[in-house]
Design an enzyme around this catalytic site. Sequence first.
Site, PDB file in Angstrom:
ATOM      1  N   ASP A 142       0.742  -1.252   0.000  1.00 15.58           N
ATOM      2  CA  ASP A 142       0.000   0.000   0.000  1.00 15.58           C
ATOM      3  C   ASP A 142       0.771   1.301   0.000  1.00 15.58           C
ATOM      4  OD1 ASP A 142      -2.463   0.673  -0.678  1.00 15.58           O
ATOM      5  OD2 ASP A 142      -3.386   0.425   1.280  1.00 15.58           O
ATOM      6  N   ARG A 283     -15.821   2.962   5.605  1.00 15.27           N
ATOM      7  CA  ARG A 283     -15.088   3.872   6.495  1.00 15.27           C
ATOM      8  C   ARG A 283     -15.597   5.260   6.168  1.00 15.27           C
ATOM      9  NH1 ARG A 283     -10.685   5.182   5.331  1.00 15.27           N
ATOM     10  NH2 ARG A 283     -10.468   4.059   3.371  1.00 15.27           N
ATOM     11  N   LYS A 288     -15.744   7.711  -0.394  1.00 13.88           N
ATOM     12  CA  LYS A 288     -16.816   6.710  -0.403  1.00 13.88           C
ATOM     13  C   LYS A 288     -18.153   7.297  -0.850  1.00 13.88           C
ATOM     14  CE  LYS A 288     -14.072   3.480   1.352  1.00 13.88           C
ATOM     15  NZ  LYS A 288     -13.668   2.264   0.681  1.00 13.88           N
ATOM     16  N   ARG A 321      -9.447   8.152  10.401  1.00 13.39           N
ATOM     17  CA  ARG A 321      -8.573   9.327  10.217  1.00 13.39           C
ATOM     18  C   ARG A 321      -9.181  10.626  10.763  1.00 13.39           C
ATOM     19  NH1 ARG A 321      -7.505   7.454   4.019  1.00 13.39           N
ATOM     20  NH2 ARG A 321      -7.085   5.307   4.632  1.00 13.39           N
ATOM     21  N   LEU A 386     -14.407  -4.060  -0.907  1.00 12.66           N
ATOM     22  CA  LEU A 386     -14.638  -5.447  -0.479  1.00 12.66           C
ATOM     23  C   LEU A 386     -16.039  -5.635   0.065  1.00 12.66           C
ATOM     24  CD1 LEU A 386     -11.208  -6.120   1.248  1.00 12.66           C
ATOM     25  CD2 LEU A 386     -11.920  -6.770  -1.048  1.00 12.66           C
ATOM     26  N   ALA A 388     -18.798  -4.742  -1.159  1.00 20.52           N
ATOM     27  CA  ALA A 388     -19.683  -5.209  -2.234  1.00 20.52           C
ATOM     28  C   ALA A 388     -19.596  -6.728  -2.361  1.00 20.52           C
ATOM     29  CB  ALA A 388     -19.265  -4.561  -3.554  1.00 20.52           C
ATOM     30  N   ASP A 508      26.971  -5.559 -34.335  1.00 20.41           N
ATOM     31  CA  ASP A 508      25.914  -4.578 -34.589  1.00 20.41           C
ATOM     32  C   ASP A 508      26.421  -3.232 -34.051  1.00 20.41           C
ATOM     33  OD1 ASP A 508      23.256  -3.391 -34.874  1.00 20.41           O
ATOM     34  OD2 ASP A 508      23.128  -3.620 -32.693  1.00 20.41           O
ATOM     35  N   TYR A 509      25.830  -2.135 -34.527  1.00 18.54           N
ATOM     36  CA  TYR A 509      26.358  -0.833 -34.104  1.00 18.54           C
ATOM     37  C   TYR A 509      25.532  -0.208 -32.969  1.00 18.54           C
ATOM     38  CZ  TYR A 509      28.266   3.833 -34.263  1.00 18.54           C
ATOM     39  OH  TYR A 509      28.853   5.002 -33.893  1.00 18.54           O
ATOM     40  N   ASP A 689      21.847  -6.141 -30.202  1.00 18.44           N
ATOM     41  CA  ASP A 689      21.013  -5.776 -29.051  1.00 18.44           C
ATOM     42  C   ASP A 689      19.513  -5.868 -29.305  1.00 18.44           C
ATOM     43  OD1 ASP A 689      21.011  -3.407 -30.773  1.00 18.44           O
ATOM     44  OD2 ASP A 689      19.832  -2.568 -29.135  1.00 18.44           O
TER      45      ASP A 689
HETATM   46  C1  GDG Z   1      -8.856  -0.195   0.972  1.00 15.23           C
HETATM   47  C2  GDG Z   1      -9.284   0.421  -0.368  1.00 15.23           C
HETATM   48  C3  GDG Z   1      -9.817  -1.863  -1.172  1.00 15.23           C
HETATM   49  C4  GDG Z   1     -15.955  -2.238   7.593  1.00 15.23           C
HETATM   50  N1  GDG Z   1     -16.642  -1.852   8.653  1.00 15.23           N
HETATM   51  C5  GDG Z   1     -16.517  -2.811   9.572  1.00 15.23           C
HETATM   52  C6  GDG Z   1     -15.747  -3.828   9.056  1.00 15.23           C
HETATM   53  N2  GDG Z   1     -15.394  -3.438   7.828  1.00 15.23           N
HETATM   54  C7  GDG Z   1     -14.559  -4.218   6.901  1.00 15.23           C
HETATM   55  C8  GDG Z   1     -15.368  -4.692   5.723  1.00 15.23           C
HETATM   56  C9  GDG Z   1     -14.297  -4.807   4.650  1.00 15.23           C
HETATM   57  C10 GDG Z   1     -13.296  -3.738   5.041  1.00 15.23           C
HETATM   58  O1  GDG Z   1     -13.553  -3.385   6.390  1.00 15.23           O
HETATM   59  C11 GDG Z   1     -13.414  -2.484   4.192  1.00 15.23           C
HETATM   60  O2  GDG Z   1     -12.832  -2.730   2.968  1.00 15.23           O
HETATM   61  P1  GDG Z   1     -13.120  -1.838   1.664  1.00 15.23           P
HETATM   62  O3  GDG Z   1     -12.538  -2.526   0.520  1.00 15.23           O
HETATM   63  O4  GDG Z   1     -14.579  -1.665   1.523  1.00 15.23           O
HETATM   64  O5  GDG Z   1     -12.491  -0.394   1.922  1.00 15.23           O
HETATM   65  P2  GDG Z   1     -11.134   0.299   2.523  1.00 15.23           P
HETATM   66  O6  GDG Z   1     -11.068   0.153   3.986  1.00 15.23           O
HETATM   67  O7  GDG Z   1     -11.159   1.693   2.050  1.00 15.23           O
HETATM   68  O8  GDG Z   1      -9.921  -0.489   1.902  1.00 15.23           O
HETATM   69  C12 GDG Z   1     -10.334  -0.442  -1.000  1.00 15.23           C
HETATM   70  C13 GDG Z   1      -9.232  -2.389   0.122  1.00 15.23           C
HETATM   71  O9  GDG Z   1      -8.282  -1.490   0.674  1.00 15.23           O
HETATM   72  C14 GDG Z   1      -8.559  -3.735  -0.078  1.00 15.23           C
HETATM   73  O10 GDG Z   1      -7.562  -3.657  -1.033  1.00 15.23           O
HETATM   74  O11 GDG Z   1     -10.884  -2.678  -1.554  1.00 15.23           O
HETATM   75  O12 GDG Z   1     -10.698   0.088  -2.257  1.00 15.23           O
HETATM   76  O13 GDG Z   1      -9.775   1.745  -0.185  1.00 15.23           O
HETATM   77  O14 GDG Z   1     -13.677  -6.053   4.714  1.00 15.23           O
HETATM   78  O15 GDG Z   1     -15.980  -5.893   6.057  1.00 15.23           O
HETATM   79  N3  GDG Z   1     -15.472  -4.953   9.728  1.00 15.23           N
HETATM   80  C15 GDG Z   1     -15.985  -5.081  10.969  1.00 15.23           C
HETATM   81  N4  GDG Z   1     -16.718  -4.100  11.535  1.00 15.23           N
HETATM   82  C16 GDG Z   1     -17.015  -2.978  10.881  1.00 15.23           C
HETATM   83  O16 GDG Z   1     -17.699  -2.109  11.431  1.00 15.23           O
HETATM   84  N5  GDG Z   1     -15.755  -6.202  11.655  1.00 15.23           N
END
Ligand code: GDG
Length: 735
Positions: A142, A283, A288, A321, A386, A388, A508-509, A689
């Site tokens: 990251d 988050r 978002k 943050r 994730l 989704a 070759d040159y 080359d």
């Molecule tokens: C970065 C990139 C990329 C969320 N709230 C709670 C909770 N979560 C877990 C979810 C999910 C994860 O946190 C969030 O992952 P995202 O992918 O949606 O978003 P970012 O945190 O911004 O992650 C993103 C990711 O890295 C991976 O490469 O997909 O684009 O921005 O797993 O389930 N888990 C629990 N309580 C919560 O309240 N236990």
Amino acid sequence: MNKIIIVSNRLPLNIKIEDNELNIEPSVGGLATGMRSVHNAYDSKWIGWTGLAEDNLSTVVKKKVELAIDAENCIGVPLTNKDVDLYYFGFSNKTIWPLFHYFTEFAEFKKDHWNAYYEVNQKFADVITKHCKKGDTIWIHDYQLLLLPKMIKDKCPGVSIGFFLHIPFPSYEVFRILPWRTELIEGMLGADLIGFHTYDYERHFFSSVRRLLGYEINFNKININTRIVKADSFPMGIDYDKFHNAAIQHHNKSIQDKSDIQQQLDKHILNTPDIKLILSIDRLDYTKGIAKRLHAFEYFLEKYPEFQGKASLVMLAVPSRANVDQYQRMKSEIDELVGRINGKFSTINWSPIWYFYRSFPFDNLIDLYTSCEIALLTPIRDGMNLVAKEFVASKVNKKGVLILSEMAGAVKEMSEALLINPQNYEQIADTLKKAIQMPEEEQIERNTIMQKRLQRYNIDRWASDFLNSLNKVQEDKAKYIAKKMNPSIEKKIKTNYDKAEKRILFLDYDGTLVGFKDKPVDAAPDKELYEILDQLSTNPRNEVVLISGRDKETFTKWFGNRNYTLIVEHGVWIKKPDENWRLIEQMKIDWKENIKPVFEFYVDRTPGSFIEEKNYSFVWHYRKADPELGNIRANELKFDLSGLISNHNLEILEGNKVIEIKNSGINKGRAALHKINNTHYDFILGMGDDWTDEYLFQDLPAKAYTIRVGLKNTLAKYNVNTPEDVRRLLKNLIE
Ligand code: GDG
């Protein structure tokens, strides 16, 4: 034994200290959850910050932390409050994060933030280099650690380094805004493999590499002097079974085992049976699109009032943050919006928005995923998303509708979701209506396809694909190393050279005896080169043959009065010492007048490019053109030419930033064979080359020593790195 070292800004642990006692829990979030399976499956160490600033810890607590994390196979990188403030909240989250998500107006460019970013990356490098040894694999994660790959590679070239970027890599037009853009790209290029979630991010990265550093890129491999760096896309998956099985268990729970949240949700659903719950989880981050989502939901309730009282948005925003200004402002904006919309529409029995500003335990997350029929995820930009994937994985009966922003990396694998543009409220409102009214069969059909894909390409598959690809890069490297010139091979060549009575050297040159210049005319031979060639050619046992794609006029000027044989235009003309040029074979040139306008057309449309006309060919040079445009035009030109050359016995050559068209069947290999025909040589050397030299390597007799300059796949027996190596080798023969 070789090990894997995982590196991320934070360790995958939440450490709390109460009364000098430690409480350690695994942390949540995509990266931590995803990499935990790798951490458990391999003999690995995880290196990162503990989340505890050094200046707040007594020596005793520090020791305790060290021991506790060691038990989890983790190693801490000590950071101070100031480090965290300037490197993490500063450069990482006020510069890179907004810029890479296209929020240029939020990006700050402060020298002290940059300095801290550099220093903290160095602190990571210091800890890692202390713990790694040759043959280890280091997987860095990251945007907080973009400089780290190079810092490690410089110190420990024998380790294999993978880097994965979890956020988007922006288009060059945005990336170039960064004052430290070159340093960041060079930092990343210290890795052997660079991974992105999508091909779009990968291609943006290549574009910046080309434009900022001018490195040549072959498919997805970047040639950097003596190294090859590969970049590829690896869309991150989820722990599918974990979510799916948790959802199954959830459905089997008795009432008393259900959580408070679930019981409240159930009560609500029971009281209003036709209510549709629409879920969003993120988050609390401006990327978002949370505020836009609220506006769009308000618009939906206005546009389709029949859904007032029948649809609620369940919105979980996890604090994130909170020290950064924009996040504080956004939090106030969202609080206010939720209040206003609820105030505007709420009835005694119904609130349009249920808003939670906190983190939920995993079980409650499953409560939400399973109880809500629709997910509305509207990021303005998102590396992957994730949530989704987790929502779809949790739909055990396959019923439910995912509405997903087309700006999330996840859309590439989830095209069966309902896709929206997060700025288009009209579209979001209409899509919500469509989701609410979607027939169950259609929901099942869409989710079945997505679930299959998510199950197949899960987090384990993602991690193993990445690691296998990294291994493959190492294997390729090993192949090059096997061909790499070394002192013992050099000695063998020298011994055979010394013994031989009749020798011939095909050289070759451009790119072999001299390095590349922007303009071919600038690559004239220098004094040292003349000395080497003269000394070689004055030895009566030697025949020096310069074999090149150049034209005969230039070679006459440079070498016309020398004691070397010259072969030019890839084997069209030959000139022996003290003789005139003659054609090696007879050829037609009537095609040239038809082809010339095509080349001229490309020169007009591609600033910086130009034509070189030779007697039996045309060359279009684009080294000085914009690299992206040059590549596009080169492909177009090849396409246009291929349509024109049929029945004319012509061929198109693609060299280093050149496209050449010439009579076919003429090449350096054929010309070299013509030269050695009927003469016995007991030492033959061929050096070149680019791929036009591959004909030479292929056609020279098996006993010949063939050497290619640069790390490329080659038919030559050996590889050297640069023209300087070629000269050193030739000088060694003379001695
Ligand atoms: C970065 C990139 C990329 C969320 N709230 C709670 C909770 N979560 C877990 C979810 C999910 C994860 O946190 C969030 O992952 P995202 O992918 O949606 O978003 P970012 O945190 O911004 O992650 C993103 C990711 O890295 C991976 O490469 O997909 O684009 O921005 O797993 O389930 N888990 C629990 N309580 C919560 O309240 N236990």
